[in-house]
Design a protein around this motif. Structure first.
Motif, PDB file in Angstrom:
ATOM      1  N   ALA A 386       0.869  -1.160  -0.145  1.00 22.51           N
ATOM      2  CA  ALA A 386      -0.097   0.052   0.079  1.00 22.51           C
ATOM      3  C   ALA A 386       0.820   1.293   0.019  1.00 22.51           C
ATOM      4  O   ALA A 386       2.020   1.289   0.250  1.00 22.51           O
ATOM      5  N   THR A 387       0.328   2.355  -0.220  1.00 21.42           N
ATOM      6  CA  THR A 387       1.179   3.720  -0.306  1.00 21.42           C
ATOM      7  C   THR A 387       0.542   4.650   0.924  1.00 21.42           C
ATOM      8  O   THR A 387      -0.536   4.484   1.317  1.00 21.42           O
ATOM      9  N   VAL A 388       1.656   5.099   1.573  1.00 25.98           N
ATOM     10  CA  VAL A 388       1.459   6.095   2.732  1.00 25.98           C
ATOM     11  C   VAL A 388       1.624   7.605   2.016  1.00 25.98           C
ATOM     12  O   VAL A 388       2.787   7.785   1.398  1.00 25.98           O
ATOM     13  N   GLU A 389       0.424   8.402   2.320  1.00 27.66           N
ATOM     14  CA  GLU A 389       0.692   9.795   1.863  1.00 27.66           C
ATOM     15  C   GLU A 389       1.042  10.745   2.770  1.00 27.66           C
ATOM     16  O   GLU A 389       0.334  10.784   3.628  1.00 27.66           O
ATOM     17  N   VAL A 390       2.115  11.453   2.535  1.00 25.57           N
ATOM     18  CA  VAL A 390       2.382  12.568   3.558  1.00 25.57           C
ATOM     19  C   VAL A 390       2.433  13.860   2.833  1.00 25.57           C
ATOM     20  O   VAL A 390       3.113  14.093   1.990  1.00 25.57           O
ATOM     21  N   GLY A 391       1.887  14.832   3.677  1.00 26.84           N
ATOM     22  CA  GLY A 391       1.774  16.133   3.006  1.00 26.84           C
ATOM     23  C   GLY A 391       2.108  17.139   4.191  1.00 26.84           C
ATOM     24  O   GLY A 391       1.917  16.994   5.355  1.00 26.84           O
ATOM     25  N   LEU A 392       2.828  18.352   3.617  1.00 24.35           N
ATOM     26  CA  LEU A 392       3.225  19.222   4.688  1.00 24.35           C
ATOM     27  C   LEU A 392       2.621  20.517   3.919  1.00 24.35           C
ATOM     28  O   LEU A 392       3.112  20.961   2.882  1.00 24.35           O
ATOM     29  N   ARG A 393       1.523  21.164   4.532  1.00 26.93           N
ATOM     30  CA  ARG A 393       0.987  22.494   3.770  1.00 26.93           C
ATOM     31  C   ARG A 393       0.608  23.403   5.010  1.00 26.93           C
ATOM     32  O   ARG A 393      -0.170  23.050   5.951  1.00 26.93           O
ATOM     33  N   ALA A 394       0.756  24.615   4.803  1.00 24.59           N
ATOM     34  CA  ALA A 394       0.667  25.618   5.851  1.00 24.59           C
ATOM     35  C   ALA A 394       0.976  25.267   7.218  1.00 24.59           C
ATOM     36  O   ALA A 394       0.003  25.531   8.038  1.00 24.59           O
ATOM     37  N   GLY A 395       2.219  24.475   7.432  1.00 23.12           N
ATOM     38  CA  GLY A 395       2.361  24.136   8.646  1.00 23.12           C
ATOM     39  C   GLY A 395       1.657  22.999   9.069  1.00 23.12           C
ATOM     40  O   GLY A 395       2.037  22.413  10.421  1.00 23.12           O
ATOM     41  N   VAL A 396       0.742  22.379   8.533  1.00 24.89           N
ATOM     42  CA  VAL A 396       0.049  21.198   8.902  1.00 24.89           C
ATOM     43  C   VAL A 396       0.535  19.939   8.175  1.00 24.89           C
ATOM     44  O   VAL A 396       0.718  19.877   7.055  1.00 24.89           O
ATOM     45  N   LEU A 397       1.151  19.228   9.110  1.00 27.51           N
ATOM     46  CA  LEU A 397       1.475  17.640   8.463  1.00 27.51           C
ATOM     47  C   LEU A 397       0.492  16.762   8.564  1.00 27.51           C
ATOM     48  O   LEU A 397      -0.232  16.520   9.422  1.00 27.51           O
ATOM     49  N   THR A 398       0.185  16.176   7.243  1.00 28.79           N
ATOM     50  CA  THR A 398      -1.054  14.964   7.227  1.00 28.79           C
ATOM     51  C   THR A 398       0.014  13.706   7.065  1.00 28.79           C
ATOM     52  O   THR A 398       0.641  13.658   5.964  1.00 28.79           O
ATOM     53  N   VAL A 399      -0.637  12.649   7.677  1.00 27.74           N
ATOM     54  CA  VAL A 399      -0.084  11.162   7.391  1.00 27.74           C
ATOM     55  C   VAL A 399      -1.165  10.540   7.099  1.00 27.74           C
ATOM     56  O   VAL A 399      -2.133  10.262   8.349  1.00 27.74           O
ATOM     57  N   ARG A 400      -1.338   9.853   6.028  1.00 27.21           N
ATOM     58  CA  ARG A 400      -2.629   9.099   5.582  1.00 27.21           C
ATOM     59  C   ARG A 400      -2.056   7.808   5.103  1.00 27.21           C
ATOM     60  O   ARG A 400      -1.176   7.674   4.258  1.00 27.21           O
ATOM     61  N   ASP A 401      -2.726   6.755   5.486  1.00 28.80           N
ATOM     62  CA  ASP A 401      -2.273   5.436   5.151  1.00 28.80           C
ATOM     63  C   ASP A 401      -3.609   4.816   4.591  1.00 28.80           C
ATOM     64  O   ASP A 401      -4.912   5.288   4.579  1.00 28.80           O
ATOM     65  N   HIS A 402      -3.552   3.632   4.038  1.00 26.37           N
ATOM     66  CA  HIS A 402      -4.753   2.669   3.480  1.00 26.37           C
ATOM     67  C   HIS A 402      -4.860   1.393   4.331  1.00 26.37           C
ATOM     68  O   HIS A 402      -5.257   0.446   3.618  1.00 26.37           O
ATOM     69  N   GLY A 403      -4.744   1.549   5.665  1.00 22.46           N
ATOM     70  CA  GLY A 403      -5.066   0.569   6.579  1.00 22.46           C
ATOM     71  C   GLY A 403      -6.511   0.448   6.783  1.00 22.46           C
ATOM     72  O   GLY A 403      -7.217   1.267   6.303  1.00 22.46           O
ATOM     73  N   PRO A 404      -6.670  -0.375   7.871  1.00 16.30           N
ATOM     74  CA  PRO A 404      -8.202  -0.368   8.437  1.00 16.30           C
ATOM     75  C   PRO A 404      -8.700   0.873   9.142  1.00 16.30           C
ATOM     76  O   PRO A 404     -10.014   0.888   9.217  1.00 16.30           O
ATOM     77  N   GLY A 405      -7.696   1.820   9.182  1.00 19.83           N
ATOM     78  CA  GLY A 405      -8.227   2.953  10.056  1.00 19.83           C
ATOM     79  C   GLY A 405      -8.704   2.864  11.420  1.00 19.83           C
ATOM     80  O   GLY A 405      -8.528   1.728  11.938  1.00 19.83           O
ATOM     81  N   PHE A 406      -9.151   3.846  12.051  1.00 18.15           N
ATOM     82  CA  PHE A 406      -9.298   3.614  13.544  1.00 18.15           C
ATOM     83  C   PHE A 406     -11.135   3.056  13.582  1.00 18.15           C
ATOM     84  O   PHE A 406     -11.796   3.313  12.913  1.00 18.15           O
ATOM     85  N   HIS A 407     -11.091   2.470  15.002  1.00 18.43           N
ATOM     86  CA  HIS A 407     -12.587   2.098  15.348  1.00 18.43           C
ATOM     87  C   HIS A 407     -13.114   3.353  15.570  1.00 18.43           C
ATOM     88  O   HIS A 407     -12.549   3.997  16.336  1.00 18.43           O
ATOM     89  N   PRO A 408     -14.521   3.646  15.159  1.00 19.32           N
ATOM     90  CA  PRO A 408     -14.872   5.168  15.574  1.00 19.32           C
ATOM     91  C   PRO A 408     -15.046   5.237  17.017  1.00 19.32           C
ATOM     92  O   PRO A 408     -14.710   6.442  17.546  1.00 19.32           O
ATOM     93  N   GLU A 409     -15.314   4.374  17.696  1.00 20.45           N
ATOM     94  CA  GLU A 409     -15.510   4.550  19.300  1.00 20.45           C
ATOM     95  C   GLU A 409     -14.045   4.739  19.750  1.00 20.45           C
ATOM     96  O   GLU A 409     -13.822   5.415  21.142  1.00 20.45           O
ATOM     97  N   ASP A 410     -12.949   4.507  19.124  1.00 18.88           N
ATOM     98  CA  ASP A 410     -11.675   4.425  19.701  1.00 18.88           C
ATOM     99  C   ASP A 410     -10.995   5.962  19.518  1.00 18.88           C
ATOM    100  O   ASP A 410      -9.987   6.349  19.919  1.00 18.88           O
ATOM    101  N   VAL A 411     -11.655   6.743  18.440  1.00 20.40           N
ATOM    102  CA  VAL A 411     -10.995   7.863  18.179  1.00 20.40           C
ATOM    103  C   VAL A 411     -10.589   8.929  19.197  1.00 20.40           C
ATOM    104  O   VAL A 411      -9.631   9.346  19.288  1.00 20.40           O
ATOM    105  N   PRO A 412     -11.623   9.171  20.059  1.00 14.83           N
ATOM    106  CA  PRO A 412     -11.565  10.099  21.187  1.00 14.83           C
ATOM    107  C   PRO A 412     -10.235   9.720  22.202  1.00 14.83           C
ATOM    108  O   PRO A 412      -9.805  10.531  22.875  1.00 14.83           O
ATOM    109  N   PHE A 413      -9.893   8.413  21.995  1.00 14.32           N
ATOM    110  CA  PHE A 413      -8.817   7.863  23.153  1.00 14.32           C
ATOM    111  C   PHE A 413      -7.451   7.695  22.571  1.00 14.32           C
ATOM    112  O   PHE A 413      -6.673   7.265  23.229  1.00 14.32           O
TER     113      PHE A 413
END
Ligand SMILES: Nc1ncnc2c1ncn2[C@@H]1O[C@H](COP(=O)(O)OP(=O)(O)OP(=O)(O)O)[C@@H](O)[C@H]1O
Ligand SMILES: [Mg+2]
Length: 479
Positions: A386-413
């Motif tokens: 898979a591909t990992v996309e890394v972006g840096l724009r206006a001081g904000v770093l974004t790291v995006r992967d194509h894995g399973p992502g977070f469980h929605p109930e896990d996101v706050p923790f």
């Protein structure tokens, strides 16, 4: 405050007392002097007033008074002094003494009815010599305080008249006593009131101090004890601020306690695994060579894990307090280096980077570690190829992967320390990576966010404080 009030009132009272005393004294003395002038005028003007006249004895001198009269150098020079009743016991009446001018055989004449004369002073003699002027003075006659008026009589010399100051002195000493008592009472009262006011004003501060001392003595009281805030004055603000400080202290203490508790809990697993492996190696001969190698490899892995965990805990214990000594750094370069390491660690993966030149203020090491943690997670969760996309724009770093992502109930923790999703427990890691990322972001005045991309995979967004210079400035300066 009590002392200051006492001193201020004492000064005021003393000033009032002194001026009251002086006022009374000069008024009384004025009366005495007026009395002396009247007595003088009875002797030297047109004879004594009717009430004071002694019939048959006093005759106005034929030549009159003053300059025109000749000095006889004897008797009372026709002033009628001998006819006056002598001073009663205690000088309730006036004393007279005639001072002859210098040419006379005797110096003074004391009227017949008197046993003592008024003592002479050089000034009195000078007045007799010139026969001019009048002067007042104080003297002692037979141990009694008297006021003396000396008046020039021209050729006849001078007449000194004295009256007792006993009444004036006793009136003044009574007044002095009274003023002294009033002043002392005033000063004492002022000091007392000052002390009471000061104590009332300082009472809440003493209460705060006692409270603070109590908490300092037994820090376990920190969770229960707070100051009571009443009103909206300065003291209420102080109490409010103090309480807020206690809250912050309590939170920080709780955070440290939790970190220690969590860390010791997490450390227990690798340590007990290591212990078990060591026990296995003790009976080395019972193991096959391959088994022995596997145990050794496992131990090294556990030790590495332990080292990483300890360094993560140490990193976290630094808290999110602002970076002490930040320097300017190129965030895009830091990300580039982290990416180079990530490429080595995730050989099967593709990395796509779009990094704007970005200059910020910060702690390079801490930021590099946060970026590495983000890339590690992406590597860990990306499926092969898979591909990992890394972006840096206006001081904000974004790291995006194509894995399973977070469980929605896990996101706050996910940024909490030691938080790991259930399906993450099979993978290596201790759940400290994202906590370190958030702490680094906040210490630089930035933010850290976790989300799922619409078409799957995790998206992490992190910033590290304000951008000092963006691509426009940095590219322009290079040209
Ligand atoms: N890219 C990701 N995709 C899916 N889940 C993730 C991702 N990144 C983090 N998580 C979830 O968030 C949890 C916390 O992540 P974190 O980086 O803090 O810990 P870790 O990776 O498990 O351990 P460590 O980073 O300390 O080695 C992970 O256990 C995982 O459940
Ligand atoms: Mg991680």
């Amino acid at each position: 405050m009590g002392l200051a009030a006492g001193v201020a009132v004492a000064l005021a009272v003393i000033a009032v007392a002194v001026s009251a005393y002086e006022g009374t004294r000069s008024q009384l003395l004025g009366q005495v002097d007026q009395q002396l002038r009247t007595l003088l005028s009875q002797r030297v003007s047109n004879g004594p007033p009717a009430g004071d006249r002694v019939p048959g004895f006093f005759q106005p001198p034929s030549g009159g008074f003053g300059d025109r009269a000749e000095a006889l150098c004897e008797g009372d020079e026709g002033l009628g002094l001998d006819q006056l009743p002598g001073p009663a016991f205690g000088f309730t009446r006036a004393l007279y003494t005639l001072i002859y001018p210098p040419g006379c055989a005797s110096r003074v004449y004391v009227p017949r009815g008197q046993t003592v004369g008024i003592p002479l002073t050089p000034a009195m003699r000078a007045t007799a010599a010139t026969g001019q002027g009048q002067s007042f003075g104080d003297a002692q006659v037979n141990g009694r305080h008297v006021r003396v008026l000396t008046a020039g009589l021209g050729a006849k010399g001078a007449l000194a008249i004295a009256v007792s100051l006993a009444a004036l002195d006793s009136a003044l000493s009574n007044e002095l006593l009274l003023l002294g008592v009033i002043a002392a009472a005033g000063v004492a009262l002022a000091a007392l009131l000052g002390f009471l006011v000061a104590r009332t004003a300082v009472a809440p501060i003493s209460r705060f101090t006692r409270h603070a001392e109590r908490i300092a003595d037994s820090p376990e009281l920190l969770e229960q004890e707070r100051l009571t805030v009443t009103g909206s004055d300065e003291l209420a603000r102080l109490a409010g601020t103090f309480n807020a400080m206690l809250d912050a202290l309590e939170r920080s203490l709780a955070a440290q306690r939790n970190l220690v508790a969590d860390a010791s809990h997490e450390l227990r697993t690798p340590i007990s695994t290591l212990r078990a492996n060591l026990q296995l190696l003790r009976d080395e001969k019972l193991l096959e060579p391959e088994e022995r190698d596997a145990v050794r490899a496992d131990m090294i892995e556990e030790l590495d894990e332990l080292t990483r965990l300890v360094s993560d805990v140490v990193q976290l214990a630094r808290g999110s307090k602002p970076v002490a000594d930040p320097g300017e750094l190129r965030l895009d370069a830091v990300v580039e280096e982290a990416l180079a390491r990530a490429r080595r660690r995730g050989p099967g993966l593709g990395f796509e980077a779009e990094l704007e030149p970005t200059l910020i203020n910060g702690d390079g090491e801490r930021i590099a570690r946060a970026v590495t943690n983000l890339l590690d997670n992406a590597i860990k969760w990306s499926p092969a190829g898979a591909t990992v996309e890394v972006g840096l724009r206006a001081g904000v770093l974004t790291v995006r992967d194509h894995g399973p992502g977070f469980h929605p109930e896990d996101v706050p923790f996910v940024f909490d320390r030691f938080h790991r999703a259930r399906d993450a427990r099979s993978k290596p890691g201790s759940g400290l990576g994202l906590a370190i990322v958030r702490q680094a972001a906040e210490a630089h005045g930035g933010i850290a966010e976790a989300a799922n991309a619409a078409d799957g995979g995790a998206v992490m967004r992190v910033s590290f404080g304000p951008v000092l210079a963006g691509p426009a400035e940095l590219l322009a300066s290079r040209v």
